[in-house]
Design a protein around this motif. Structure first.
Motif, PDB file in Angstrom:
ATOM      1  N   UNK A   1      49.486  25.508  41.240  1.00  0.00           N
ATOM      2  CA  UNK A   1      48.236  26.240  41.253  1.00  0.00           C
ATOM      3  C   UNK A   1      47.302  25.642  42.302  1.00  0.00           C
ATOM      4  N   UNK A   2      46.768  26.506  43.149  1.00  0.00           N
ATOM      5  CA  UNK A   2      45.697  26.118  44.063  1.00  0.00           C
ATOM      6  C   UNK A   2      44.404  26.748  43.576  1.00  0.00           C
ATOM      7  N   UNK A   3      43.340  25.998  43.669  1.00  0.00           N
ATOM      8  CA  UNK A   3      42.014  26.498  43.336  1.00  0.00           C
ATOM      9  C   UNK A   3      41.199  26.455  44.621  1.00  0.00           C
ATOM     10  N   UNK A   4      40.926  27.619  45.177  1.00  0.00           N
ATOM     11  CA  UNK A   4      40.181  27.710  46.427  1.00  0.00           C
ATOM     12  C   UNK A   4      38.697  27.843  46.086  1.00  0.00           C
ATOM     13  N   UNK A  46      47.250  36.397  46.960  1.00  0.00           N
ATOM     14  CA  UNK A  46      47.103  36.991  45.626  1.00  0.00           C
ATOM     15  C   UNK A  46      46.503  35.936  44.705  1.00  0.00           C
ATOM     16  N   UNK A  47      45.448  36.319  44.014  1.00  0.00           N
ATOM     17  CA  UNK A  47      44.791  35.394  43.098  1.00  0.00           C
ATOM     18  C   UNK A  47      44.891  35.921  41.677  1.00  0.00           C
ATOM     19  N   UNK A  48      45.262  35.047  40.760  1.00  0.00           N
ATOM     20  CA  UNK A  48      45.312  35.411  39.347  1.00  0.00           C
ATOM     21  C   UNK A  48      43.905  35.617  38.807  1.00  0.00           C
ATOM     22  N   UNK A  49      42.950  34.921  39.405  1.00  0.00           N
ATOM     23  CA  UNK A  49      41.561  35.005  38.956  1.00  0.00           C
ATOM     24  C   UNK A  49      40.663  34.798  40.164  1.00  0.00           C
ATOM     25  N   UNK A  50      39.671  35.672  40.316  1.00  0.00           N
ATOM     26  CA  UNK A  50      38.662  35.543  41.370  1.00  0.00           C
ATOM     27  C   UNK A  50      37.314  35.720  40.702  1.00  0.00           C
ATOM     28  N   UNK A  51      36.470  34.704  40.815  1.00  0.00           N
ATOM     29  CA  UNK A  51      35.158  34.861  40.224  1.00  0.00           C
ATOM     30  C   UNK A  51      34.093  34.173  41.045  1.00  0.00           C
ATOM     31  N   UNK A  52      32.851  34.597  40.797  1.00  0.00           N
ATOM     32  CA  UNK A  52      31.712  34.221  41.626  1.00  0.00           C
ATOM     33  C   UNK A  52      30.500  33.947  40.752  1.00  0.00           C
ATOM     34  N   UNK A  53      29.624  33.137  41.282  1.00  0.00           N
ATOM     35  CA  UNK A  53      28.289  33.005  40.696  1.00  0.00           C
ATOM     36  C   UNK A  53      27.628  34.378  40.736  1.00  0.00           C
ATOM     37  N   UNK A  54      26.744  34.670  39.782  1.00  0.00           N
ATOM     38  CA  UNK A  54      26.013  35.937  39.834  1.00  0.00           C
ATOM     39  C   UNK A  54      24.986  36.001  40.970  1.00  0.00           C
ATOM     40  N   UNK A  55      24.706  34.893  41.615  1.00  0.00           N
ATOM     41  CA  UNK A  55      23.699  34.864  42.677  1.00  0.00           C
ATOM     42  C   UNK A  55      24.103  35.784  43.826  1.00  0.00           C
ATOM     43  N   UNK A  56      23.133  36.469  44.364  1.00  0.00           N
ATOM     44  CA  UNK A  56      23.375  37.406  45.470  1.00  0.00           C
ATOM     45  C   UNK A  56      24.104  36.737  46.626  1.00  0.00           C
ATOM     46  N   UNK A  57      23.709  35.533  46.980  1.00  0.00           N
ATOM     47  CA  UNK A  57      24.323  34.843  48.122  1.00  0.00           C
ATOM     48  C   UNK A  57      25.808  34.598  47.898  1.00  0.00           C
ATOM     49  N   UNK A 132      40.039  28.126  34.657  1.00  0.00           N
ATOM     50  CA  UNK A 132      40.969  27.962  35.778  1.00  0.00           C
ATOM     51  C   UNK A 132      42.339  27.525  35.264  1.00  0.00           C
ATOM     52  N   UNK A 133      42.355  26.536  34.407  1.00  0.00           N
ATOM     53  CA  UNK A 133      43.631  25.988  33.929  1.00  0.00           C
ATOM     54  C   UNK A 133      44.396  26.966  33.049  1.00  0.00           C
ATOM     55  N   UNK A 134      43.686  27.951  32.495  1.00  0.00           N
ATOM     56  CA  UNK A 134      44.354  28.974  31.681  1.00  0.00           C
ATOM     57  C   UNK A 134      44.927  30.101  32.537  1.00  0.00           C
ATOM     58  N   UNK A 135      44.569  30.132  33.823  1.00  0.00           N
ATOM     59  CA  UNK A 135      45.036  31.201  34.713  1.00  0.00           C
ATOM     60  C   UNK A 135      46.505  31.012  35.046  1.00  0.00           C
ATOM     61  N   UNK A 136      47.167  32.123  35.295  1.00  0.00           N
ATOM     62  CA  UNK A 136      48.585  32.102  35.636  1.00  0.00           C
ATOM     63  C   UNK A 136      48.731  32.350  37.132  1.00  0.00           C
TER      64      UNK A 136
END
Length: 193
Positions: A1-4, A46-57, A132-136
């Protein structure tokens, strides 16, 4: 697993050295260019999970980098700087000589910026790490400088305050992962090639 890890592009306040926690600022023109350049790091992956801060930036950075199906997660917000929101370190040191965020923390602000301790930021980072660790598969997240520094420390099993050792510039990418089954930093504060 890579976490970018993608740190959002430049804002007016990040450019000017102002502590930007919960204030929701847009990217500058340079920040938009940095965000588009980050697309070279994530394009075609391909990412199993992609998420972001809610901040506009952060959301703008994710969009301009070409990430799709990005979920916002409130745990990815930047450190709440309380009464130091929008103020530079030299301005703070004018009234608190020698002040250092990682050692001295913040003072409470108004209702919108109550402030938080590094320990609290670390607790939020731990919640993100559990996801993150629960992602496949590989994960990408777009967030903020101080938060990502704390996240890296916690990934390694270090105290949240050890994030002080991980300088992180706007518009850069980093990668966390494993070496021989143990958490490791694979790349840090890298400019886009």
């Amino acid at each position: 697993m890579d976490v970018i890890l993608l740190r959002h592009g430049e804002t007016e306040w990040s450019r000017d050295g102002r502590h930007t926690g919960l204030t929701d600022l847009p990217l500058t023109e340079r920040g938009e260019e940095q965000a588009r350049a980050l697309g070279r790091v994530v394009r075609g992956r391909a990412f199993a999970l992609a998420f972001s801060s809610p901040a506009r930036r952060a959301r703008e950075t994710a969009r301009l980098a070409g990430l799709s199906a990005v979920e916002t997660d409130p745990h990815l917000w930047e450190w709440d700087y309380g009464g130091y929101e929008g103020i530079t370190t030299p301005e703070i040191r004018a009234t608190r000589p020698g002040w250092y965020l990682w050692r001295d923390g913040v003072v409470p602000g108004d209702a919108a910026h109550p402030g938080e301790s590094v320990t609290h930021v670390g607790e939020r980072a731990d919640k993100v790490i559990a996801r993150i660790r629960a992602a496949d598969g590989d994960v990408v997240l777009v967030s903020h400088g101080h938060f990502l520094r704390v996240l890296a420390a916690r990934w390694l099993g270090l105290p949240a305050g050890d994030g002080r050792f991980f300088r992180l510039d706007t518009g850069t990418y980093s990668a966390l992962g494993f070496e021989h089954g143990e958490p490791a930093v694979l790349r840090w504060n890298a400019p886009v090639p």
